[in-house]
Design an enzyme around this catalytic site. Structure first.
Site, PDB file in Angstrom:
ATOM      1  N   LYS A 113      20.829   8.349  21.491  1.00  0.00           N
ATOM      2  CA  LYS A 113      22.018   7.959  20.995  1.00  0.00           C
ATOM      3  C   LYS A 113      23.467   8.759  21.120  1.00  0.00           C
ATOM      4  O   LYS A 113      24.484   8.434  21.259  1.00  0.00           O
ATOM      5  CB  LYS A 113      22.028   7.177  19.739  1.00  0.00           C
ATOM      6  N   LYS A 197      15.578   0.468  29.264  1.00  0.00           N
ATOM      7  CA  LYS A 197      15.195  -0.843  28.408  1.00  0.00           C
ATOM      8  C   LYS A 197      16.259  -1.733  28.244  1.00  0.00           C
ATOM      9  O   LYS A 197      17.451  -1.411  28.481  1.00  0.00           O
ATOM     10  CB  LYS A 197      15.057   0.046  26.999  1.00  0.00           C
ATOM     11  N   LYS A 200      21.435  -4.077  23.742  1.00  0.00           N
ATOM     12  CA  LYS A 200      22.595  -4.719  23.514  1.00  0.00           C
ATOM     13  C   LYS A 200      23.848  -3.578  24.018  1.00  0.00           C
ATOM     14  O   LYS A 200      24.852  -4.329  24.371  1.00  0.00           O
ATOM     15  CB  LYS A 200      22.890  -4.672  22.038  1.00  0.00           C
TER      16      LYS A 200
HETATM   17  P1  TYM Z   1      16.996  -2.677  16.827  1.00  0.00           P
HETATM   18  O1  TYM Z   1      17.988  -3.383  15.747  1.00  0.00           O
HETATM   19  O2  TYM Z   1      17.405  -1.892  17.674  1.00  0.00           O
HETATM   20  O3  TYM Z   1      15.882  -3.743  17.405  1.00  0.00           O
HETATM   21  C1  TYM Z   1      15.376  -4.982  16.776  1.00  0.00           C
HETATM   22  C2  TYM Z   1      14.061  -4.903  16.861  1.00  0.00           C
HETATM   23  O4  TYM Z   1      14.064  -5.320  18.507  1.00  0.00           O
HETATM   24  C3  TYM Z   1      12.853  -4.319  19.166  1.00  0.00           C
HETATM   25  N1  TYM Z   1      13.553  -3.965  20.545  1.00  0.00           N
HETATM   26  C4  TYM Z   1      12.892  -4.304  21.642  1.00  0.00           C
HETATM   27  N2  TYM Z   1      11.554  -4.877  21.993  1.00  0.00           N
HETATM   28  C5  TYM Z   1      10.991  -4.821  23.058  1.00  0.00           C
HETATM   29  N3  TYM Z   1      12.044  -4.591  24.171  1.00  0.00           N
HETATM   30  C6  TYM Z   1      13.207  -4.066  23.947  1.00  0.00           C
HETATM   31  N4  TYM Z   1      14.023  -4.119  25.179  1.00  0.00           N
HETATM   32  C7  TYM Z   1      13.948  -4.269  22.775  1.00  0.00           C
HETATM   33  N5  TYM Z   1      15.053  -3.629  22.259  1.00  0.00           N
HETATM   34  C8  TYM Z   1      14.862  -3.716  20.779  1.00  0.00           C
HETATM   35  C9  TYM Z   1      13.003  -2.871  18.351  1.00  0.00           C
HETATM   36  O5  TYM Z   1      11.971  -2.060  18.775  1.00  0.00           O
HETATM   37  C10 TYM Z   1      12.920  -3.505  17.002  1.00  0.00           C
HETATM   38  O6  TYM Z   1      11.862  -3.759  16.480  1.00  0.00           O
HETATM   39  N6  TYM Z   1      15.362   0.767  13.684  1.00  0.00           N
HETATM   40  C11 TYM Z   1      15.412  -0.577  13.939  1.00  0.00           C
HETATM   41  C12 TYM Z   1      15.353  -1.284  12.725  1.00  0.00           C
HETATM   42  C13 TYM Z   1      14.962  -1.242  11.439  1.00  0.00           C
HETATM   43  C14 TYM Z   1      13.608  -1.448  11.292  1.00  0.00           C
HETATM   44  C15 TYM Z   1      13.427  -0.937   9.816  1.00  0.00           C
HETATM   45  C16 TYM Z   1      12.400  -2.051  12.052  1.00  0.00           C
HETATM   46  C17 TYM Z   1      15.566  -0.649  10.244  1.00  0.00           C
HETATM   47  N7  TYM Z   1      14.749  -0.425   9.353  1.00  0.00           N
HETATM   48  C18 TYM Z   1      12.180  -1.164   9.101  1.00  0.00           C
HETATM   49  C19 TYM Z   1      11.365  -1.864  11.142  1.00  0.00           C
HETATM   50  C20 TYM Z   1      11.058  -1.639   9.996  1.00  0.00           C
HETATM   51  C21 TYM Z   1      16.177  -0.946  15.146  1.00  0.00           C
HETATM   52  O7  TYM Z   1      17.069  -0.293  15.363  1.00  0.00           O
HETATM   53  O8  TYM Z   1      16.000  -2.000  15.744  1.00  0.00           O
END
Ligand code: TYM
Length: 335
Positions: A113, A197, A200
């Site tokens: 990032k 990947k 967004k």
């Molecule tokens: P975030 O908001 O980026 O994404 C949310 C969830 O979607 C999954 N994800 C994907 N899975 C498969 N293929 C992809 N291309 C893909 N893009 C996103 C992410 O792995 C995620 O599970 N840090 C986390 C949010 C978070 C969190 C937590 C998760 C904050 N606290 C506690 C679990 C437990 C995040 O940025 O997800």
């Protein structure tokens, strides 16, 4: 047998896409029947990179609506907004004092990032994983459904939990949480480049299927998706050699529940047009009802506020018990 405690979160930072759904949210709904589940809209995480306040608020409603539209039932699961439960920020501070700088320096997501600009990123982005550890440990969650990009953060959470337990001689106080990561669809790739990947932040909207895409858009995106100059491979091994093709197969499996060998027996050796048209149909069937429901729910902010409020009240109650014990363990004076 004790129920598992499941927690996960999604950032309200823009349109949710198929990767978020297949990699994470789809499993949230699946897990809620047999476990104690908490699903959080993580706005404190979102502001580690500047967010326009109006957009952040709108995206927070939209992510809550998406949880509901994907089948998370507020009667079974606690749906809440992270900033409405102060314990997340409070425990994050304490865990910042447990987590080592060297551990954070190893986090690949921060490197991705920040790129070459790390000096200029917020310190919140650097310590982001300790807030994520706080989200999980605040409820003593044992299982965390996520895409594979979050695996390293889960490992760090385990290290933090273990160090807290050791430093304060509180064996087993924090459980060491397990990631729940589904093979094959834990990393949905871009439709334009099978080595990146689905995300967004990709500037090309053609790289992803958004949960709000309409039928025509889905058809266009799948038609334009990158495949191979050849016909459809005839074996799993051959599929795996072409990342874009492998990705489309994984998506097909993810949305239909069919196995790869069932798909191979239908499409192997053909050109991609039937395959793509059937994949579009399957996506339309899965994705469009979610998008329509999100649009409908967004008209009823009162209902969404009520869901968030009730969820936050329940999450506050649960988290206060753990936080009180943490304060006690670390020697803060009791009131
Ligand atoms: P975030 O908001 O980026 O994404 C949310 C969830 O979607 C999954 N994800 C994907 N899975 C498969 N293929 C992809 N291309 C893909 N893009 C996103 C992410 O792995 C995620 O599970 N840090 C986390 C949010 C978070 C969190 C937590 C998760 C904050 N606290 C506690 C679990 C437990 C995040 O940025 O997800």
């Amino acid at each position: 047998m004790n129920k598992k405690t499941v927690l996960s979160g999604v950032q309200p930072t823009g349109d949710l896409h198929l990767g978020n759904y297949l990699g994470a949210i789809k499993n949230f709904a699946k897990m809620q029947n047999e476990n104690d589940c908490l699903f959080c809209v993580v706005d404190l995480h979102a502001i580690t990179i500047f967010q326009d306040p109006l957009e952040l608020r709108n995206n927070t409603y939209e992510t809550t609506a998406a949880y509901l539209a994907c089948g998370i039932d507020p009667k079974k699961s606690i749906i809440f907004n992270q900033s409405q439960v102060p314990g997340h920020a409070e425990l994050a501070w304490i865990l910042n004092c447990i987590c080592r700088v060297g551990w954070l320096n190893r986090m690949t997501q921060f490197k991705e990032k920040s790129g070459k600009n790390s000096e200029n990123m917020s310190s919140g982005l650097f310590t982001y994983p300790t807030l994520m550890a706080a989200d999980i440990l605040l409820y003593k969650a044992t299982h965390v459904p996520v895409g594979s990009d979050q695996k390293q953060h889960l490992e760090l959470t385990r290290d933090i939990a273990q160090k807290f337990n050791n430093d304060y001689k509180s064996e087993n106080f924090f459980p060491l949480p397990e990631p729940y990561i589904e093979k094959d669809i834990s990393r949905v790739m871009s439709l334009r480049d099978g080595n990146s990947k689905m995300s967004k932040s990709d500037p090309s909207d053609y790289s992803r299927i958004n949960l709000k895409d309409d039928q025509d858009t889905i058809v266009k995106k799948i038609k334009k998706s990158k495949t191979a100059d050849t016909t459809i491979p005839i074996s799993d091994d051959q599929i795996n050699k072409i990342p874009e093709v492998s990705n489309l197969f994984n998506i097909f499996v993810g949305v239909t529940g069919l196995t790869k060998s069932e798909l191979l027996s239908k499409y192997a050796g053909q050109n991609f047009s039937n395959f793509k048209s059937d994949l579009s149909d399957a996506l339309i069937e899965k994705v469009c009802p979610i998008g329509n429901e999100v649009t409908k729910l967004m008209q009823d902010k009162k209902y969404l506020n009520q869901i968030m409020y009730e969820g936050a009240m329940k999450a506050r109650e649960k988290s206060a018990i753990v936080l009180k014990d943490v304060y006690d363990i670390i020697g803060f004076v009791k009131q």
